[in-house]
Design a protein around this motif. Structure first.
Motif, PDB file in Angstrom:
ATOM      1  N   LYS A 157      -2.422   8.692  -2.414  1.00 12.27           N
ATOM      2  CA  LYS A 157      -2.168   7.303  -2.791  1.00 12.27           C
ATOM      3  C   LYS A 157      -1.023   7.173  -3.779  1.00 12.27           C
ATOM      4  O   LYS A 157      -0.465   6.097  -3.940  1.00 12.27           O
ATOM      5  CB  LYS A 157      -3.436   6.686  -3.389  1.00 12.27           C
ATOM      6  CG  LYS A 157      -4.490   6.465  -2.327  1.00 12.27           C
ATOM      7  CD  LYS A 157      -5.804   6.017  -2.922  1.00 12.27           C
ATOM      8  CE  LYS A 157      -6.928   6.200  -1.946  1.00 12.27           C
ATOM      9  NZ  LYS A 157      -8.027   6.969  -2.537  1.00 12.27           N
TER      10      LYS A 157
ATOM     11  N   GLU B  66      -0.655   3.099  -5.115  1.00 12.50           N
ATOM     12  CA  GLU B  66      -1.908   2.468  -5.488  1.00 12.50           C
ATOM     13  C   GLU B  66      -1.820   1.880  -6.888  1.00 12.50           C
ATOM     14  O   GLU B  66      -1.186   2.466  -7.764  1.00 12.50           O
ATOM     15  CB  GLU B  66      -3.015   3.537  -5.462  1.00 12.50           C
ATOM     16  CG  GLU B  66      -4.386   2.971  -5.364  1.00 12.50           C
ATOM     17  CD  GLU B  66      -5.445   4.053  -5.477  1.00 12.50           C
ATOM     18  OE1 GLU B  66      -5.242   5.031  -6.216  1.00 12.50           O
ATOM     19  OE2 GLU B  66      -6.476   3.913  -4.812  1.00 12.50           O
TER      20      GLU B  66
ATOM     21  N   ARG C  65       0.797  -1.225   0.000  1.00 10.34           N
ATOM     22  CA  ARG C  65       0.000   0.000   0.000  1.00 10.34           C
ATOM     23  C   ARG C  65       0.829   1.273   0.000  1.00 10.34           C
ATOM     24  O   ARG C  65       0.355   2.327   0.401  1.00 10.34           O
ATOM     25  CB  ARG C  65      -0.961   0.026   1.214  1.00 10.34           C
ATOM     26  CG  ARG C  65      -2.063  -0.995   1.094  1.00 10.34           C
ATOM     27  CD  ARG C  65      -3.215  -0.617   1.971  1.00 10.34           C
ATOM     28  NE  ARG C  65      -2.900  -0.760   3.378  1.00 10.34           N
ATOM     29  CZ  ARG C  65      -3.668  -0.294   4.357  1.00 10.34           C
ATOM     30  NH1 ARG C  65      -4.755   0.366   4.088  1.00 10.34           N
ATOM     31  NH2 ARG C  65      -3.325  -0.488   5.609  1.00 10.34           N
TER      32      ARG C  65
END
Lengths: 406, 261
Positions: free
Chosen positions: B255, A90, A87
């Protein structure tokens, strides 16, 4: 035991090279944006070729307690896969299902601060990997003992030797007690004894405690020793998934078929067409210490070429040339006008366990190159001797075939 | 997914403290003055402002010692500037960590807020000493101070999250932020009072820090001037707007921080 720990479905990761390389400032971004608009106006929406799929449609499942090795060349997507799994970044598309806590050790000593003492860094590093102060307290003594740094606990780590640094970093990571442990190449640093200790710890973590381990390494022999399964990545795809020995041989095979030999010197009057390694039929080029290795050099020669002399060079995994053999050491030059054929060289393998690369070449009578192929093939030395004894972690890159007399 | 993220953030709460503790501990290591530096810097600028605005320009002080007027302004401004400066550079400063380990990225800017708060404590101590020295003790209004401190933090975090995330992509902001703060200290009424500048009231109020500094002075200088609702209204709107969009943008981009950093 057959509980699924990791499930990866149709995982892909796209990198846009332009983002990485050139858009570091606002000005670049504006410039890039305007260029895209301009291009669109002129050729209406040409596909941009700056895209790169680091992972492409990757699917696999890992059961609890499995130790999975991930092998492949540089740029095959190994590190990207680990980053996506842990993680850190992404995936572009696809799904990952993880059961349990995951800890990743992608680099030795991430988050270590050089100014802080060993003790402080243990706490800091533990916290970075998601441990609470209470959890670290509980494992503190064990970590210190494993790292063997008791005397230097209150010394800033910038004063540590690199060996101590690595030991401390691995010790913290090894005591994270995650359900899934992801390890990338970190064992490449540190001395042989410590590497052995680390491998032992990883084995203990997986078999005794039932934890799942994902292990990326260029060191094929540690993958073979440690893993219950191995995956070969090629250009972002899973090219092979199965027993470690088979994956390793698929890897060494693929090296052969995919890459043309690199001819780095010579006039081409005589050319090497192939180096045939032992056990080419499928098991890969693997030998124990003092085992017989026969390399067959297949070549073609123009009538203009004079008499030929062959040579081989053996390189370590890091590309350092560590051995050479010349044909005229034991055999006269090959007469002219042969048109082509084979030349074999046989030796008893003296090298320590690891992976070795082989280069070969052909000289003319004046030792000018007809040809030289670099890193054409590789072979792997197993951690054991030809007579069946296991490797004893001795020092030295080669083992002498010496005669001992009382 | 969203709930999962905030749960993770809670689980990593100790990391927040550890990172702040590391930054504070490391900053003054191998320095001679050590922690005294946290006092020297803001105190020097208070003295300069007091001299330039109070003595040379002879700006009106509203009946209080000019030094304490500047001191209170500096109290609010330093907290804002340190928080904003720390948060906006925090991600790039932790590039190593971000590209190699997972944790909720919000931890990084938030831990740098904690560091700014620790600096604030030192400045606050100087303020208390100065207040006692000059005999300008606050009245009952001082009870509002914690609310205003929280407001400064929220405002700075909102703007800081934007800047931190943008700095990951565009390093321009690393140069821009100190530059903006340098201008900001003059565009904000740190060294002067707003109640005597009625002509520029509207323009000054556009700056969200104006309302906050007015509020700090209202509660600490113990005067009987009315609360500056006009500028304070702007501050509230700015804070809500920046905080909401800041979190949104940060969450949207975090992210892939590891790819861009």
């Amino acid at each position: 035991m057959s509980e699924t720990a990791i499930k990866v479905e149709r995982l892909s990761k796209l990198y846009r090279i332009s983002h990485l390389a050139s858009q570091r400032t606002v000005r670049d971004a504006v410039h890039h944006g305007m260029r895209l608009v301009w291009r669109r106006l002129r050729w209406n929406a040409r596909p941009t070729r700056e895209e790169f799929w680091a992972l492409r449609d990757v699917n696999f499942e890992v059961k609890r307690g499995e130790v999975v090795g991930i092998i492949g060349r540089n740029g095959a997507g190994k590190s990207t896969l680990l980053k996506v799994l842990s993680r850190i970044t992404e995936a572009t598309t696809g799904r990952i299902t993880l059961r349990g806590r995951i800890a990743s050790l992608l680099e030795v000593g991430t988050g270590f601060h050089p100014e802080l003492s060993g003790r402080d860094n243990i706490y800091l590093n533990g916290a970075i990997h998601g441990l609470t102060r209470a959890e670290i307290n509980r494992k503190f003594d064990e970590i210190v003992e494993f790292a063997d740094v008791t005397r230097f606990l209150d010394t800033p780590v910038k004063r540590y030797s690199s060996g101590m640094y690595v030991r401390l970093a691995f010790a913290v990571a090894a005591h994270l007690e995650p359900d899934i442990l992801v390890v990338d190449e970190v064992l490449a640093v540190g001395d042989a004894a410590f590497q052995k200790k680390c491998l032992g710890k990883i084995r203990e973590v997986s078999s005794a405690e039932g934890r799942t381990v994902l292990f990326v390494s260029h060191n094929l022999s540690s993958v073979r020793q440690l893993c219950t399964r191995a995956m070969l990545l090629e250009q972002g795809r899973v090219a092979f998934d199965g027993a470690p020995a088979a994956a390793i041989s698929a890897y060494t095979q693929s090296d052969k078929t995919k890459s043309e030999y690199k001819h780095i010197a010579g006039d081409g009057a005589a050319r090497i067409t192939r180096l045939k390694m032992p056990g080419d039929a499928g098991s890969g080029a693997i030998a124990p210490i003092f085992g017989e290795i026969v390399i067959e050099i297949q070549f073609e020669a123009k009538p203009s070429a004079g008499s030929l002399e062959f040579f081989i060079l053996v390189y370590s995994d890091e590309g350092e040339c560590i051995a050479a053999s010349f044909q005229t050491d034991s055999c006269p030059r090959l007469g002219a006008g042969s048109g082509g054929g084979k030349m074999s060289v046989a030796f008893r393998n003296p090298f320590a366990p690891g992976r070795y690369l082989v280069s070969a070449g052909i000289f003319d009578p004046f030792r000018q190159f007809h040809d030289w192929v670099e890193f054409a093939e590789s072979f792997e030395v197993l951690p054991g001797f030809a007579d069946g004894r296991a490797f004893d972690q001795r020092l030295g890159r080669v083992s002498l075939e010496a005669k001992w007399t009382p | 997914m969203e709930a999962h993220y905030w749960r993770d953030l809670w689980r990593y709460r100790e990391l927040l403290g550890f990172l702040a503790w590391r930054d504070v501990k490391v900053r003054y290591q191998q320095t001679v003055l050590g922690i005294a530096w946290a006092v020297v810097q803001p105190l020097t600028s208070v003295v300069i402002f007091w001299f330039v605005f109070g003595r040379l320009a002879k700006m009106p002080s509203g009946g209080q010692p000019y030094f304490i007027v500047v001191m209170v302004g500096q109290l609010a401004w330093q907290l804002f500037a340190n928080t904003l400066g720390n948060t906006s550079g925090s991600l790039v400063g932790s590039a190593q960590l971000i590209s190699k380990v997972y944790f909720p990225r919000l931890i990084v800017p938030l831990s740098s807020v904690l560091v700014a708060c620790i600096d604030f404590i030192f400045i606050f101590v100087i303020y208390v000493i100065a207040a006692v020295w000059t005999g300008t003790l606050p009245g009952i209004h001082a009870l509002w101070l914690p609310c205003f401190i929280a407001l400064v933090l929220l405002l700075a975090i909102g703007a800081g999250l934007w800047l931190a995330a943008l700095t990951v992509r565009f390093r321009d902001f690393r140069i821009l932020v100190p530059f903006l703060l340098q201008i900001g200290v003059f565009a904000t009424p740190v060294g002067y009072r707003t109640d005597y500048l009625t002509r520029f009231k509207e323009i000054l109020a556009l700056n969200p820090m104006t309302g906050i500094i007015d509020a700090f002075r209202w509660c600490l200088l113990g005067g009987d001037e009315p609360f500056a609702w006009y500028s304070f209204g702007f501050t509230l709107v700015w804070t809500v707007f920046l905080l909401a969009t800041g979190i949104w943008y940060f969450r949207r981009t975090e992210k892939t921080f590891a790819d861009d950093i």
